[in-house]
Design a protein around this motif. Structure first.
Motif, mmCIF file in Angstrom:
data_model
loop_
_atom_site.group_PDB
_atom_site.id
_atom_site.type_symbol
_atom_site.label_atom_id
_atom_site.label_comp_id
_atom_site.label_asym_id
_atom_site.label_seq_id
_atom_site.Cartn_x
_atom_site.Cartn_y
_atom_site.Cartn_z
ATOM 1 N N THR A 252 0.814 -1.227 0.000
ATOM 2 C CA THR A 252 0.000 0.000 0.000
ATOM 3 C C THR A 252 0.840 1.267 0.000
ATOM 4 O O THR A 252 0.354 2.333 0.380
ATOM 5 N N ASP A 253 2.105 1.163 -0.422
ATOM 6 C CA ASP A 253 2.919 2.382 -0.559
ATOM 7 C C ASP A 253 2.282 3.353 -1.543
ATOM 8 O O ASP A 253 2.336 4.564 -1.361
ATOM 9 N N ASP A 254 1.685 2.804 -2.616
ATOM 10 C CA ASP A 254 0.992 3.654 -3.583
ATOM 11 C C ASP A 254 -0.384 4.009 -3.040
ATOM 12 O O ASP A 254 -1.162 3.135 -2.651
ATOM 13 N N ARG A 255 -0.710 5.285 -3.018
ATOM 14 C CA ARG A 255 -1.964 5.762 -2.432
ATOM 15 C C ARG A 255 -3.180 5.173 -3.130
ATOM 16 O O ARG A 255 -4.201 4.879 -2.488
ATOM 17 N N ARG A 256 -3.093 4.976 -4.448
ATOM 18 C CA ARG A 256 -4.241 4.447 -5.180
ATOM 19 C C ARG A 256 -4.542 3.001 -4.782
ATOM 20 O O ARG A 256 -5.702 2.613 -4.655
ATOM 21 N N VAL A 257 -3.497 2.211 -4.567
ATOM 22 C CA VAL A 257 -3.698 0.833 -4.115
ATOM 23 C C VAL A 257 -4.322 0.833 -2.725
ATOM 24 O O VAL A 257 -5.258 0.062 -2.437
ATOM 25 N N ALA A 258 -3.812 1.706 -1.855
ATOM 26 C CA ALA A 258 -4.359 1.787 -0.495
ATOM 27 C C ALA A 258 -5.834 2.182 -0.513
ATOM 28 O O ALA A 258 -6.646 1.628 0.237
ATOM 29 N N LEU A 259 -6.199 3.140 -1.369
ATOM 30 C CA LEU A 259 -7.592 3.582 -1.447
ATOM 31 C C LEU A 259 -8.493 2.476 -1.990
ATOM 32 O O LEU A 259 -9.616 2.272 -1.500
ATOM 33 N N ALA A 260 -8.017 1.762 -3.011
ATOM 34 C CA ALA A 260 -8.813 0.672 -3.571
ATOM 35 C C ALA A 260 -9.053 -0.415 -2.527
ATOM 36 O O ALA A 260 -10.178 -0.901 -2.359
ATOM 37 N N ALA A 455 -7.508 10.437 -7.850
ATOM 38 C CA ALA A 455 -6.097 10.075 -8.036
ATOM 39 C C ALA A 455 -5.871 9.459 -9.407
ATOM 40 O O ALA A 455 -4.844 9.700 -10.048
ATOM 41 N N GLU A 456 -6.859 8.699 -9.879
ATOM 42 C CA GLU A 456 -6.786 8.101 -11.212
ATOM 43 C C GLU A 456 -6.755 9.189 -12.288
ATOM 44 O O GLU A 456 -5.950 9.122 -13.229
#
Length: 461
Positions: A252-260, A455-456
Motif C-alpha cells: 500500500t505504498d501507492d496511495r491508489r492501491v491503499a484507497l482501492a 487520483a486516477e
C-alpha cells in the motif's frame, strides 16, 4: 471443441475444478446449516441469534487475517498438489467434528456444552482450510494449463465457485439438519478423492524456506533453546501478524492501491453485517421461515453477479473507478429502502412462521426483494472495477502479493463488521435499525472510491 469443454475432459484440470467446487459447496452448506439451525431451533432471542451469526462469521474469517501470509509462502515453496492432499484430508476430519455437532444439536444433546463448541470449532477449522487452499487454486493453473487456456480455466474456477456457493446456500435452507450433518462428511470424502487426482505441481522457484521473522530473530540472537522455550506456537502466530503487516505496508505504498483496498474492505464490512442480520431478521422481524432467510442469501449472491456483469458492459472493458462512488451511494439508498420495508412490515394472518409460498405472496415481499436485489447489484457494480484495478495497476510481479494484502485487509474488515454487529446488539439497538449503520458505512466507501477516482484522473493528467 471449445477450450472450456476441452479442459473439463483433462486430468490436469478436472480434478482441481471438482475439488475446489466441492470445497466451496461444503463451506456454505455447513456454515449456513449451522447458523439457520441455531437461529430457528436453538435460540429464541433476537440478540442471541444475531450474536451467534456474528461469532460464526468472525470465526470463519479470522484465519484469513492471521494465516494468509503463511499460506502464500507455502504455495510458492511446496508442491501445490501435495498441499491439496493434506488440506482435503484435514477437511474430512473437520467435517466429522462439524457433523457430530450438528447431530448432537438436532438430538438436543449437550447443546450448550458440546454441540455448539464442536460446530464453531469445525467452522474455524474450515476457515483455516479455505485460507490454505485459496492461493493454490489460482497459482496452480499456469503450471497445468497452456498459456491460451489459463483465462478459460480461471473463468471455470470462478464459475464453479459461484455455483457451489449458491448450491450450498440453497440446500442448507431446505434440507433437515441431520441430512446436512451426513452431507458435509460425504462431500469432504469425495473432495479428498478428487484432490488426490490432481497432478504434481512442484514449486517454480529455488526458495524452499518458509520465513518466520520472529522465530528467526530469536534464533539469531538468543539461540533455538530460548526461542522454543518461550513457546513455538505463540511465536508462529506472531510471525503471521508480522508477515501480514509487512505485506500490507509494502503493497500500500501507492496511495491508489491503499484507497482501492480500503474501499473494497468497507464494502465487505457492510456485506458482513447484512449477512449476519439476514437469518435473525427473517425470523424475528418478518416472521418468516429459514427457507426465506436462505432465499435472501441466494438473491444477494445473484445480484452481485448481475452487478459484476453490468459494470463490465457499462465501462466497455476499461478499468476505471469512475462509477464506484455513485454505485455505492445507490447501494446505501437501497439499504435504506430495505430498512423502510422491514420497519413497516405487516404480519401475516396465519399461525407460526411464514413459509416461502406465503412470503412470496405477501403484498410487501416484492418491494423487499427488489430492495435486496438492488443492494447486491449496486454492490457488485461498485466492487468489481476495484478488484480489476488492483490486478491491472500493479506490475505483474506484484499482483499476487497485492491480492494477498487485499484479502488480509478485507478479512480484517469483515471481522470488524461482525464485532460491530455484536456491539450494536449488546447496546440494545433493534436489529432492523442496525441496517441504517450499513447504509452509513456506504458513505465511507463512496468517499474512498471518489478519492481513488480523483487520483486516477490526476495520474492520467
Amino acid at each position: 471443441m471449445t477450450t472450456t469443454t476441452h479442459l473439463l475432459r483433462q486430468r490436469r484440470f478436472l480434478p482441481l475444478f471438482v475439488t475446489q467446487l466441492l470445497g466451496a459447496f461444503n463451506d456454505n452448506l455447513f456454515k449456513n446449516a449451522m447458523v439457520l439451525f441455531a437461529v430457528y431451533s436453538l435460540y429464541n432471542s433476537e440478540s442471541q441469534e444475531a450474536a451467534f451469526s456474528g461469532i460464526a462469521s468472525a470465526l470463519f474469517v479470522i484465519p484469513f487475517v492471521t494465516l494468509s501470509a503463511l499460506s502464500g509462502q507455502l504455495a510458492d515453496t511446496r508442491d501445490k498438489a501435495g498441499i491439496i492432499r493434506v488440506v482435503k484430508a484435514c477437511e474430512v476430519g473437520i467435517m466429522v467434528v462439524g457433523g457430530a455437532g450438528l447431530f448432537l444439536a438436532w438430538k438436543n444433546w449437550a447443546v450448550e456444552s458440546l454441540a455448539i463448541p464442536l460446530m464453531l470449532t469445525a467452522l474455524f477449522a474450515m476457515g483455516i482450510h479455505s485460507t490454505f487452499f485459496g492461493p493454490i487454486k489460482y497459482a496452480i493453473l499456469p503450471q497445468h494449463l497452456k498459456p491460451d487456456e489459463v483465462l478459460a480455466g480461471t473463468g471455470l474456477v470462478e464459475a464453479g465457485t459461484y455455483i457451489a456457493i449458491l448450491a450450498g446456500t440453497i440446500l442448507a435452507g431446505w434440507i433437515p439438519v441431520e441430512w446436512a450433518a451426513v452431507g458435509v462428511i460425504l462431500t469432504a470424502l469425495i473432495g479428498y478423492v478428487a484432490g488426490r487426482q490432481v497432478p504434481p505441481a512442484p514449486p517454480l522457484g529455488t526458495e524452499t524456506k518458509v520465513s518466520f521473522p520472529v522465530l528467526d530473530w530469536f534464533h539469531a540472537r538468543a539461540g533455538s533453546k530460548l526461542a522454543y522455550g518461550l513457546g513455538w506456537l505463540p511465536m508462529a502466530i506472531a510471525d503471521q501478524f508480522v508477515s501480514a503487516y509487512r505485506l500490507i505496508r509494502n503493497t500500500t505504498d501507492d496511495r491508489r492501491v491503499a484507497l482501492a483496498i480500503g474501499a473494497i474492505s468497507f464494502f465487505w464490512a457492510v456485506g458482513t453485517i447484512l449477512f449476519i442480520q439476514f437469518p435473525p431478521l427473517a425470523k424475528n422481524v418478518l416472521h418468516a421461515s429459514k427457507e426465506v432467510a436462505s432465499l435472501f442469501l441466494v438473491i444477494f449472491s445473484i445480484g452481485i453477479a448481475v452487478g459484476s456483469m453490468s459494470i463490465n458492459a457499462l465501462l466497455k472493458g476499461t478499468v476505471s473507478a469512475r462509477f464506484s462512488p455513485p454505485t455505492v451511494v445507490v447501494m446505501g439508498l437501497f439499504v435504506v429502502a430495505f430498512w423502510f420495508v422491514c420497519s413497516h412490515w405487516q404480519d401475516h394472518q396465519g399461525e407460526g412462521l411464514m413459509q416461502l409460498g406465503a412470503f412470496v405472496s405477501h403484498p410487501q415481499a416484492v418491494w423487499l426483494l427488489l430492495a435486496l436485489f438492488g443492494i447486491a447489484v449496486a454492490g457488485g457494480m461498485f466492487v468489481v472495477p476495484l478488484y480489476a484495478f488492483l490486478t491491472t495497476f500493479v506490475p505483474p510481479s506484484q499482483t499476487a502479493r497485492t491480492i494477498a494484502a487485499n484479502n488480509i485487509v478485507n478479512s480484517g474488515a469483515m471481522v470488524l463488521g461482525a464485532v460491530l454487529s455484536l456491539v450494536l446488539g449488546k447496546f440494545g439497538i433493534p436489529l432492523v435499525d442496525q441496517l441504517l449503520v450499513s447504509a452509513g458505512m456506504s458513505v465511507v466507501s463512496a468517499a474512498l472510491g471518489y478519492w481513488l477516482y480523483r487520483a486516477e484522473r490526476t495520474a492520467l493528467g
